[in-house]
Design a protein around this motif. Structure first.
Motif, PDB file in Angstrom:
ATOM      1  N   GLY A  38       0.811  -1.210   0.000  1.00 48.45           N
ATOM      2  CA  GLY A  38       0.000   0.000   0.000  1.00 48.45           C
ATOM      3  C   GLY A  38       0.843   1.257   0.000  1.00 48.45           C
ATOM      4  N   GLY A  39       2.131   1.113  -0.262  1.00 46.47           N
ATOM      5  CA  GLY A  39       3.063   2.242  -0.222  1.00 46.47           C
ATOM      6  C   GLY A  39       3.018   3.092  -1.475  1.00 46.47           C
ATOM      7  N   ASP A  40       3.897   4.060  -1.514  1.00 43.92           N
ATOM      8  CA  ASP A  40       4.036   4.964  -2.652  1.00 43.92           C
ATOM      9  C   ASP A  40       5.105   4.435  -3.603  1.00 43.92           C
ATOM     10  N   VAL A  41       5.008   4.838  -4.850  1.00 47.40           N
ATOM     11  CA  VAL A  41       6.033   4.510  -5.844  1.00 47.40           C
ATOM     12  C   VAL A  41       6.632   5.820  -6.345  1.00 47.40           C
ATOM     13  N   PHE A  42       7.944   5.871  -6.376  1.00 45.42           N
ATOM     14  CA  PHE A  42       8.659   7.028  -6.907  1.00 45.42           C
ATOM     15  C   PHE A  42       9.693   6.522  -7.896  1.00 45.42           C
ATOM     16  N   PHE A  43       9.644   7.003  -9.110  1.00 48.42           N
ATOM     17  CA  PHE A  43      10.595   6.583 -10.129  1.00 48.42           C
ATOM     18  C   PHE A  43      11.796   7.526 -10.115  1.00 48.42           C
ATOM     19  N   ILE A  44      12.975   6.965  -9.946  1.00 47.58           N
ATOM     20  CA  ILE A  44      14.208   7.752  -9.969  1.00 47.58           C
ATOM     21  C   ILE A  44      14.616   7.890 -11.435  1.00 47.58           C
ATOM     22  N   GLU A  45      14.577   9.113 -11.915  1.00 45.17           N
ATOM     23  CA  GLU A  45      14.916   9.369 -13.309  1.00 45.17           C
ATOM     24  C   GLU A  45      15.906  10.521 -13.388  1.00 45.17           C
ATOM     25  N   THR A  46      16.788  10.428 -14.356  1.00 41.79           N
ATOM     26  CA  THR A  46      17.794  11.469 -14.541  1.00 41.79           C
ATOM     27  C   THR A  46      17.317  12.498 -15.562  1.00 41.79           C
ATOM     28  N   VAL A  47      17.877  13.702 -15.471  1.00 44.23           N
ATOM     29  CA  VAL A  47      17.546  14.758 -16.420  1.00 44.23           C
ATOM     30  C   VAL A  47      17.954  14.317 -17.823  1.00 44.23           C
ATOM     31  N   GLU A  48      19.186  13.831 -17.933  1.00 44.72           N
ATOM     32  CA  GLU A  48      19.668  13.336 -19.224  1.00 44.72           C
ATOM     33  C   GLU A  48      19.344  11.843 -19.302  1.00 44.72           C
ATOM     34  N   LYS A  49      18.482  11.484 -20.234  1.00 49.79           N
ATOM     35  CA  LYS A  49      18.057  10.094 -20.378  1.00 49.79           C
ATOM     36  C   LYS A  49      19.198   9.233 -20.898  1.00 49.79           C
ATOM     37  N   TYR A  50      19.189   7.978 -20.474  1.00 49.18           N
ATOM     38  CA  TYR A  50      20.191   7.027 -20.962  1.00 49.18           C
ATOM     39  C   TYR A  50      19.759   6.522 -22.344  1.00 49.18           C
ATOM     40  N   PRO A  51      20.724   6.104 -23.165  1.00 48.46           N
ATOM     41  CA  PRO A  51      20.387   5.574 -24.486  1.00 48.46           C
ATOM     42  C   PRO A  51      19.498   4.334 -24.380  1.00 48.46           C
ATOM     43  N   ALA A  52      18.664   4.124 -25.359  1.00 49.64           N
ATOM     44  CA  ALA A  52      17.785   2.953 -25.377  1.00 49.64           C
ATOM     45  C   ALA A  52      18.571   1.677 -25.691  1.00 49.64           C
ATOM     46  N   GLU A  53      19.700   1.814 -26.391  1.00 47.61           N
ATOM     47  CA  GLU A  53      20.494   0.646 -26.759  1.00 47.61           C
ATOM     48  C   GLU A  53      21.335   0.185 -25.567  1.00 47.61           C
ATOM     49  N   TYR A  54      21.424  -1.115 -25.391  1.00 40.79           N
ATOM     50  CA  TYR A  54      22.151  -1.703 -24.264  1.00 40.79           C
ATOM     51  C   TYR A  54      23.596  -1.209 -24.209  1.00 40.79           C
ATOM     52  N   ARG A  55      24.288  -1.281 -25.327  1.00 45.04           N
ATOM     53  CA  ARG A  55      25.715  -0.910 -25.358  1.00 45.04           C
ATOM     54  C   ARG A  55      25.910   0.564 -25.006  1.00 45.04           C
ATOM     55  N   GLY A  56      25.060   1.417 -25.542  1.00 47.93           N
ATOM     56  CA  GLY A  56      25.145   2.838 -25.234  1.00 47.93           C
ATOM     57  C   GLY A  56      24.927   3.114 -23.754  1.00 47.93           C
ATOM     58  N   THR A  57      23.982   2.397 -23.151  1.00 47.32           N
ATOM     59  CA  THR A  57      23.700   2.563 -21.727  1.00 47.32           C
ATOM     60  C   THR A  57      24.876   2.094 -20.884  1.00 47.32           C
ATOM     61  N   THR A  58      25.438   0.939 -21.212  1.00 47.12           N
ATOM     62  CA  THR A  58      26.557   0.423 -20.422  1.00 47.12           C
ATOM     63  C   THR A  58      27.797   1.302 -20.591  1.00 47.12           C
ATOM     64  N   ASP A  59      28.022   1.824 -21.793  1.00 42.85           N
ATOM     65  CA  ASP A  59      29.155   2.735 -22.011  1.00 42.85           C
ATOM     66  C   ASP A  59      28.995   4.004 -21.175  1.00 42.85           C
ATOM     67  N   GLN A  60      27.792   4.566 -21.162  1.00 43.46           N
ATOM     68  CA  GLN A  60      27.540   5.777 -20.383  1.00 43.46           C
ATOM     69  C   GLN A  60      27.700   5.492 -18.888  1.00 43.46           C
ATOM     70  N   ALA A  61      27.175   4.358 -18.429  1.00 44.07           N
ATOM     71  CA  ALA A  61      27.283   3.997 -17.011  1.00 44.07           C
ATOM     72  C   ALA A  61      28.745   3.806 -16.611  1.00 44.07           C
ATOM     73  N   LYS A  62      29.533   3.184 -17.475  1.00 46.63           N
ATOM     74  CA  LYS A  62      30.960   2.965 -17.180  1.00 46.63           C
ATOM     75  C   LYS A  62      31.695   4.298 -17.071  1.00 46.63           C
ATOM     76  N   THR A  63      31.403   5.222 -17.981  1.00 43.09           N
ATOM     77  CA  THR A  63      32.012   6.549 -17.936  1.00 43.09           C
ATOM     78  C   THR A  63      31.633   7.265 -16.640  1.00 43.09           C
TER      79      THR A  63
END
Length: 98
Positions: A38-63
């Motif tokens: 019965g709790g609340d849900v809050f989505f943690i989202e960044t101002v700059e969105k991560y790429p939709a492609e897996y490789r792009g997301t992992t590259d950005q996260a690694k950086t």
């Protein structure tokens, strides 16, 4: 695959589709937890969105990790002191915080 501009790879990394809805595993787990607690849900989202492609997301996260970066969030929980228990749900699992 073309993604809706509102899809963030952070929350939609593993997509679930039903008749008219696309959601990620983390969102699905958060909705289940909300039904049980019965709790609340809050989505943690960044101002700059991560790429939709897996490789792009992992590259950005690694950086970001290498730079010890803290990406700017697009919103914040204003009344954090009102919560006794917080569950952080992400695509690799669930962490319960007391």
């Amino acid at each position: 695959m073309d993604f809706d501009e509102n899809i963030d790879a952070v929350t939609f990394a593993s997509m679930n589709m039903d008749e008219s809805n696309v959601s990620g595993n983390a969102q699905l787990l958060a909705e289940m937890a909300q039904k049980v607690t019965g709790g609340d849900v809050f989505f943690i989202e960044t101002v700059e969105k991560y790429p939709a492609e897996y490789r792009g997301t992992t590259d950005q996260a690694k950086t970001e990790q290498n730079d010890d970066a803290r990406p700017e969030l697009s919103s914040h929980v204003e009344n954090m002191d009102a919560y006794d228990v917080i569950s952080l749900i992400y695509t690799d699992g669930i962490i319960g915080l007391n």
